[in-house]
Write a protein that holds these residues in place. Structure first.
Motif, PDB file in Angstrom:
ATOM      1  N   ASP A  75      28.093  31.138  32.220  1.00 54.55           N
ATOM      2  CA  ASP A  75      29.050  30.394  33.049  1.00 54.55           C
ATOM      3  C   ASP A  75      30.344  31.182  33.244  1.00 54.55           C
ATOM      4  O   ASP A  75      30.875  31.275  34.354  1.00 54.55           O
ATOM      5  CB  ASP A  75      29.359  29.031  32.429  1.00 54.55           C
ATOM      6  CG  ASP A  75      28.164  28.090  32.461  1.00 54.55           C
ATOM      7  OD1 ASP A  75      27.282  28.289  33.327  1.00 54.55           O
ATOM      8  OD2 ASP A  75      28.115  27.168  31.632  1.00 54.55           O
ATOM      9  N   GLU A  76      30.864  31.760  32.148  1.00 55.74           N
ATOM     10  CA  GLU A  76      32.094  32.552  32.230  1.00 55.74           C
ATOM     11  C   GLU A  76      31.890  33.792  33.099  1.00 55.74           C
ATOM     12  O   GLU A  76      32.788  34.180  33.847  1.00 55.74           O
ATOM     13  CB  GLU A  76      32.559  32.977  30.841  1.00 55.74           C
ATOM     14  CG  GLU A  76      33.098  31.857  29.998  1.00 55.74           C
ATOM     15  CD  GLU A  76      33.526  32.330  28.619  1.00 55.74           C
ATOM     16  OE1 GLU A  76      33.782  33.545  28.438  1.00 55.74           O
ATOM     17  OE2 GLU A  76      33.596  31.488  27.710  1.00 55.74           O
ATOM     18  N   LEU A  77      30.716  34.393  32.999  1.00 55.21           N
ATOM     19  CA  LEU A  77      30.419  35.585  33.791  1.00 55.21           C
ATOM     20  C   LEU A  77      30.541  35.281  35.280  1.00 55.21           C
ATOM     21  O   LEU A  77      31.184  36.017  36.028  1.00 55.21           O
ATOM     22  CB  LEU A  77      29.018  36.106  33.467  1.00 55.21           C
ATOM     23  CG  LEU A  77      28.524  37.298  34.285  1.00 55.21           C
ATOM     24  CD1 LEU A  77      29.284  38.560  33.897  1.00 55.21           C
ATOM     25  CD2 LEU A  77      27.042  37.503  34.081  1.00 55.21           C
ATOM     26  N   PHE A  78      29.955  34.181  35.721  1.00 55.19           N
ATOM     27  CA  PHE A  78      29.972  33.851  37.145  1.00 55.19           C
ATOM     28  C   PHE A  78      31.309  33.274  37.602  1.00 55.19           C
ATOM     29  O   PHE A  78      31.761  33.557  38.702  1.00 55.19           O
ATOM     30  CB  PHE A  78      28.832  32.893  37.479  1.00 55.19           C
ATOM     31  CG  PHE A  78      27.480  33.501  37.219  1.00 55.19           C
ATOM     32  CD1 PHE A  78      27.079  34.627  37.900  1.00 55.19           C
ATOM     33  CD2 PHE A  78      26.633  32.960  36.281  1.00 55.19           C
ATOM     34  CE1 PHE A  78      25.844  35.210  37.660  1.00 55.19           C
ATOM     35  CE2 PHE A  78      25.398  33.529  36.033  1.00 55.19           C
ATOM     36  CZ  PHE A  78      24.994  34.658  36.725  1.00 55.19           C
ATOM     37  N   GLU A  79      31.951  32.483  36.759  1.00 49.87           N
ATOM     38  CA  GLU A  79      33.223  31.870  37.138  1.00 49.87           C
ATOM     39  C   GLU A  79      34.339  32.907  37.274  1.00 49.87           C
ATOM     40  O   GLU A  79      35.200  32.785  38.146  1.00 49.87           O
ATOM     41  CB  GLU A  79      33.626  30.803  36.120  1.00 49.87           C
ATOM     42  CG  GLU A  79      32.767  29.560  36.200  1.00 49.87           C
ATOM     43  CD  GLU A  79      33.052  28.580  35.069  1.00 49.87           C
ATOM     44  OE1 GLU A  79      33.979  28.828  34.261  1.00 49.87           O
ATOM     45  OE2 GLU A  79      32.342  27.572  34.984  1.00 49.87           O
ATOM     46  N   SER A  80      34.321  33.918  36.415  1.00 46.94           N
ATOM     47  CA  SER A  80      35.411  34.893  36.436  1.00 46.94           C
ATOM     48  C   SER A  80      35.151  36.066  37.389  1.00 46.94           C
ATOM     49  O   SER A  80      36.067  36.834  37.667  1.00 46.94           O
ATOM     50  CB  SER A  80      35.679  35.418  35.033  1.00 46.94           C
ATOM     51  OG  SER A  80      34.525  36.030  34.503  1.00 46.94           O
ATOM     52  N   SER A  81      33.942  36.201  37.896  1.00 45.61           N
ATOM     53  CA  SER A  81      33.655  37.306  38.816  1.00 45.61           C
ATOM     54  C   SER A  81      34.182  36.982  40.216  1.00 45.61           C
ATOM     55  O   SER A  81      34.372  35.827  40.572  1.00 45.61           O
ATOM     56  CB  SER A  81      32.158  37.593  38.867  1.00 45.61           C
ATOM     57  OG  SER A  81      31.473  36.511  39.450  1.00 45.61           O
ATOM     58  N   ASN A  82      34.394  38.017  41.011  1.00 47.02           N
ATOM     59  CA  ASN A  82      34.874  37.840  42.380  1.00 47.02           C
ATOM     60  C   ASN A  82      33.736  37.584  43.366  1.00 47.02           C
ATOM     61  O   ASN A  82      33.968  37.034  44.429  1.00 47.02           O
ATOM     62  CB  ASN A  82      35.650  39.069  42.838  1.00 47.02           C
ATOM     63  CG  ASN A  82      36.883  39.289  42.010  1.00 47.02           C
ATOM     64  OD1 ASN A  82      36.815  39.963  41.003  1.00 47.02           O
ATOM     65  ND2 ASN A  82      37.995  38.706  42.404  1.00 47.02           N
TER      66      ASN A  82
END
Length: 171
Positions: free
Chosen positions: A64-71
């Motif tokens: 979840d953090e990987l996708f939420e913080s990516s551009n």
């Protein structure tokens, strides 16, 4: 005879003085070398700690953090000289979707340019726990239809200049 004794004593004194200086210089240089090696070891430890801290900041703990913080998240449609074109992944009501291969809308494609210092990593996301494990990969691992999560900045031409590219897979 008197001169021979004086000459012998002078020679011995001179030899002792030179020998003493030589040993002192050598121990000083050993001490300096040891201090230099210790300083280099401390610098390496500090660098390793800094790299570890940066990796912890960059590598999210879960999917979840990987996708939420990516551009940008999406699949590679076309490989270019210094980047690629991506069809974005959209999410709605906890469902992710993207265009099927061959049916991408050319107007929706996003151009990605890899920065000079861009890093590439594989991110393996566990479907059950949502935990992520990482491996180092290279630019040559980016192929068509590869799923990417990209960190970077957009320029005025709406080109994403990638600083970190994650090739992600679900397992």
């Amino acid at each position: 005879m008197k001169y021979k004794i004086i000459l012998l004593l002078t020679t011995m004194t001179l030899l002792m003085a030179c020998t003493g200086c030589g040993k002192q210089t050598r121990s000083e240089s050993l001490t300096s070398t040891q201090e230099l090696e210790e300083q280099q070891e401390q610098d390496r430890d500090a660098d390793d700690k800094k790299i570890s801290e940066e990796t912890e900041k960059v590598n999210p703990a879960n999917g979840d953090e990987l996708f939420e913080s990516s551009n940008l998240n999406g699949a590679v449609v076309e490989i270019t000289n210094n980047g690629c074109k991506i069809t974005p992944t959209y999410t709605q009501d906890d469902v992710a979707y993207e265009a099927a291969p061959g049916y991408e809308n050319q107007e929706e494609l996003i151009t990605v340019a890899y920065d000079e210092d861009c890093t590439f990593q594989a991110a393996y996301i566990n479907l059950q726990t949502n935990a992520v494990t990482y491996d180092a990969v290279t630019i040559s691992d980016v192929k068509e239809q590869t799923s990417l999560a990209i960190y970077g900045e957009y320029d005025s031409d709406n080109i994403l200049h990638a600083s970190i590219v994650f090739i992600y897979e679900w397992n």
